[in-house]
Design a protein around this motif. Sequence first.
Motif, PDB file in Angstrom:
ATOM      1  N   LEU A  65       3.821  -0.103  -3.101  1.00 29.83           N
ATOM      2  CA  LEU A  65       2.704   0.340  -2.281  1.00 29.83           C
ATOM      3  C   LEU A  65       3.139   0.669  -0.855  1.00 29.83           C
ATOM      4  N   MET A  66       4.392   0.364  -0.522  1.00 28.95           N
ATOM      5  CA  MET A  66       4.846   0.548   0.845  1.00 28.95           C
ATOM      6  C   MET A  66       4.953   2.017   1.246  1.00 28.95           C
ATOM      7  N   GLY A  67       4.880   2.935   0.269  1.00 24.13           N
ATOM      8  CA  GLY A  67       4.872   4.351   0.609  1.00 24.13           C
ATOM      9  C   GLY A  67       3.673   4.736   1.459  1.00 24.13           C
ATOM     10  N   ALA A  68       2.600   3.941   1.384  1.00 23.91           N
ATOM     11  CA  ALA A  68       1.404   4.209   2.195  1.00 23.91           C
ATOM     12  C   ALA A  68       1.568   3.708   3.624  1.00 23.91           C
ATOM     13  N   TYR A  69       2.603   2.901   3.843  1.00 22.96           N
ATOM     14  CA  TYR A  69       2.774   2.237   5.135  1.00 22.96           C
ATOM     15  C   TYR A  69       3.556   3.133   6.098  1.00 22.96           C
ATOM     16  N   LYS A  70       2.894   4.149   6.588  1.00 23.11           N
ATOM     17  CA  LYS A  70       3.545   5.091   7.491  1.00 23.11           C
ATOM     18  C   LYS A  70       2.492   5.798   8.332  1.00 23.11           C
ATOM     19  N   GLY A  71       2.926   6.351   9.465  1.00 20.70           N
ATOM     20  CA  GLY A  71       2.019   7.071  10.334  1.00 20.70           C
ATOM     21  C   GLY A  71       1.263   6.142  11.267  1.00 20.70           C
ATOM     22  N   PRO A  72       0.502   6.697  12.185  1.00 20.52           N
ATOM     23  CA  PRO A  72      -0.218   5.886  13.173  1.00 20.52           C
ATOM     24  C   PRO A  72      -1.313   5.014  12.568  1.00 20.52           C
ATOM     25  N   ASP A  73      -1.762   5.355  11.369  1.00 22.27           N
ATOM     26  CA  ASP A  73      -2.842   4.613  10.704  1.00 22.27           C
ATOM     27  C   ASP A  73      -2.302   3.811   9.529  1.00 22.27           C
ATOM     28  N   LYS A  74      -1.045   3.350   9.626  1.00 26.36           N
ATOM     29  CA  LYS A  74      -0.356   2.818   8.455  1.00 26.36           C
ATOM     30  C   LYS A  74      -0.953   1.510   7.935  1.00 26.36           C
ATOM     31  N   LEU A  75      -1.458   0.649   8.803  1.00 24.21           N
ATOM     32  CA  LEU A  75      -2.034  -0.605   8.311  1.00 24.21           C
ATOM     33  C   LEU A  75      -3.313  -0.359   7.526  1.00 24.21           C
ATOM     34  N   ARG A  76      -4.162   0.536   8.021  1.00 22.42           N
ATOM     35  CA  ARG A  76      -5.381   0.870   7.283  1.00 22.42           C
ATOM     36  C   ARG A  76      -5.027   1.496   5.945  1.00 22.42           C
ATOM     37  N   ALA A  77      -4.055   2.432   5.968  1.00 24.58           N
ATOM     38  CA  ALA A  77      -3.659   3.099   4.731  1.00 24.58           C
ATOM     39  C   ALA A  77      -3.093   2.116   3.720  1.00 24.58           C
ATOM     40  N   LEU A  78      -2.321   1.137   4.197  1.00 26.16           N
ATOM     41  CA  LEU A  78      -1.742   0.157   3.279  1.00 26.16           C
ATOM     42  C   LEU A  78      -2.818  -0.763   2.718  1.00 26.16           C
ATOM     43  N   ALA A  79      -3.758  -1.193   3.557  1.00 27.92           N
ATOM     44  CA  ALA A  79      -4.852  -2.032   3.061  1.00 27.92           C
ATOM     45  C   ALA A  79      -5.662  -1.291   2.010  1.00 27.92           C
ATOM     46  N   SER A  80      -5.887   0.003   2.218  1.00 30.84           N
ATOM     47  CA  SER A  80      -6.618   0.803   1.237  1.00 30.84           C
ATOM     48  C   SER A  80      -5.825   0.931  -0.058  1.00 30.84           C
ATOM     49  N   ALA A  81      -4.500   1.107   0.048  1.00 27.26           N
ATOM     50  CA  ALA A  81      -3.655   1.209  -1.144  1.00 27.26           C
ATOM     51  C   ALA A  81      -3.678  -0.090  -1.940  1.00 27.26           C
ATOM     52  N   VAL A  82      -3.685  -1.227  -1.243  1.00 27.81           N
ATOM     53  CA  VAL A  82      -3.762  -2.515  -1.924  1.00 27.81           C
ATOM     54  C   VAL A  82      -5.097  -2.653  -2.658  1.00 27.81           C
ATOM     55  N   GLN A  83      -6.187  -2.265  -1.990  1.00 23.31           N
ATOM     56  CA  GLN A  83      -7.500  -2.309  -2.642  1.00 23.31           C
ATOM     57  C   GLN A  83      -7.536  -1.386  -3.864  1.00 23.31           C
ATOM     58  N   ASP A  84      -7.011  -0.174  -3.714  1.00 21.70           N
ATOM     59  CA  ASP A  84      -6.988   0.761  -4.843  1.00 21.70           C
ATOM     60  C   ASP A  84      -6.233   0.174  -6.022  1.00 21.70           C
ATOM     61  N   ASN A  85      -5.070  -0.434  -5.726  1.00 21.26           N
ATOM     62  CA  ASN A  85      -4.264  -1.000  -6.799  1.00 21.26           C
ATOM     63  C   ASN A  85      -5.003  -2.104  -7.518  1.00 21.26           C
ATOM     64  N   ARG A  86      -5.702  -2.945  -6.770  1.00 22.78           N
ATOM     65  CA  ARG A  86      -6.445  -4.018  -7.386  1.00 22.78           C
ATOM     66  C   ARG A  86      -7.611  -3.496  -8.210  1.00 22.78           C
ATOM     67  N   GLN A  87      -8.268  -2.473  -7.701  1.00 20.71           N
ATOM     68  CA  GLN A  87      -9.397  -1.908  -8.438  1.00 20.71           C
ATOM     69  C   GLN A  87      -8.947  -1.399  -9.797  1.00 20.71           C
ATOM     70  N   HIS A  88      -7.800  -0.731  -9.837  1.00 19.87           N
ATOM     71  CA  HIS A  88      -7.354  -0.112 -11.087  1.00 19.87           C
ATOM     72  C   HIS A  88      -6.666  -1.098 -12.026  1.00 19.87           C
ATOM     73  N   SER A  89      -6.164  -2.215 -11.504  1.00 19.50           N
ATOM     74  CA  SER A  89      -5.430  -3.141 -12.363  1.00 19.50           C
ATOM     75  C   SER A  89      -6.209  -4.400 -12.716  1.00 19.50           C
ATOM     76  N   ALA A  90      -7.194  -4.782 -11.906  1.00 23.91           N
ATOM     77  CA  ALA A  90      -7.859  -6.063 -12.125  1.00 23.91           C
ATOM     78  C   ALA A  90      -9.321  -5.946 -12.522  1.00 23.91           C
ATOM     79  N   PHE A  91      -9.861  -4.729 -12.537  1.00 19.71           N
ATOM     80  CA  PHE A  91     -11.267  -4.537 -12.896  1.00 19.71           C
ATOM     81  C   PHE A  91     -11.374  -3.633 -14.120  1.00 19.71           C
ATOM     82  N   THR A  92     -12.583  -3.428 -14.600  1.00 19.64           N
ATOM     83  CA  THR A  92     -12.783  -2.580 -15.768  1.00 19.64           C
ATOM     84  C   THR A  92     -12.450  -1.133 -15.427  1.00 19.64           C
ATOM     85  N   ASP A  93     -12.189  -0.346 -16.455  1.00 20.00           N
ATOM     86  CA  ASP A  93     -11.720   1.023 -16.253  1.00 20.00           C
ATOM     87  C   ASP A  93     -12.770   1.924 -15.613  1.00 20.00           C
ATOM     88  N   THR A  94     -14.041   1.563 -15.717  1.00 20.97           N
ATOM     89  CA  THR A  94     -15.111   2.399 -15.177  1.00 20.97           C
ATOM     90  C   THR A  94     -15.626   1.887 -13.831  1.00 20.97           C
TER      91      THR A  94
END
Length: 353
Positions: free
Chosen positions: A245-274
Amino acid sequence: MRFELSPAGRRLARRFPLPLAVAAVAGQAVAMIVWAVAAPGGAAESAAAVKGDGKVAITYIITGDRPTADIAYDTPDGSEDHEAVALPFKAEYRFKKGESLSLRVQNRYQNGPGHMMCTILANGRVVKQSSASGEHAIAFCDGAAGLEKPVPGAKVPSMAAPRLPKGEVRLTKVVRVPRYKGSGSPVVGRVGDGDAHLSYAEFGGAWGPSRRTDPAMAGYGRQQVFDTDPSWQAVLASGLVRSDLMGAYKGPDKLRALASAVQDNRQHSAFTDTTTGRDVASQPLVVSGRKGWVIVREMRFRKEGVSSTMDLSAVVVVDTGRPRPSFVWLDVPASRKRLWPDVNALIRSLRVT
């Protein structure tokens, strides 16, 4: 949240018959989350980090118009395969000349029909590129490091995030975390996560005791849970952000982007497909003088046997000064809405150690 093993745990389970696999992972964290430390790109080095060693700088890139994909690829140390990886994906390695290269991407049927592309760069130039479209689209790129010629006219794909599915909301502006109403949980102590270099409140009441877990299997170093249904749990966990997920950690907004990437990953891996994820808060934090970011997302879903149709998921990412930032993740179903103030208490209690 449903029970789930990390990618490393799933690979272990596939290598052994079911009884042995169950025994091998017994006692490891289940359900929920996140985020495996043993993840794509875990051995990756920066392509520019080593020079003059005679090796070839190889970059794997996967892009598409769907949010996730299943991927597999060769590394200098073997091979890796991972499910529900957030797109776009990028990993960098240094291969010896002539070593085998392989990169495969498959669209997940849960995404609906979509377009997938794999790209391999050697020393910054595109040497392999392939794409496919459809519900089960598979794109495959392979070759040998340093022996492939650049593809005429091929361009390095954009790493912009794909279009969001209908109903999904991602905040790009600051919206502060609300003060949630309810009784909340009593604070009975503090949790110290040495791997993540974080400490935070330990909750009592319905919550079980905080326990250490194996990051390689569970994807985090500490967890605290309680059952809300026979197959669903409220979860509080912490650890290091997954390397892929560290590919999202770049640019002036990198912390927000990384937090969003972590949330996205959890949504797709830990919740139902829909599941539909809607951000309701996104704001910067200062934790013990270090920068952080919190994103709160409503995960809306339906699952047989689960009384809640929405979980409140709060992810805090903190730059602790180490190579990879750390995270704390709290998920409480709407059926326990009176405990949502635990989000506010957790954020207030967070410290870098």
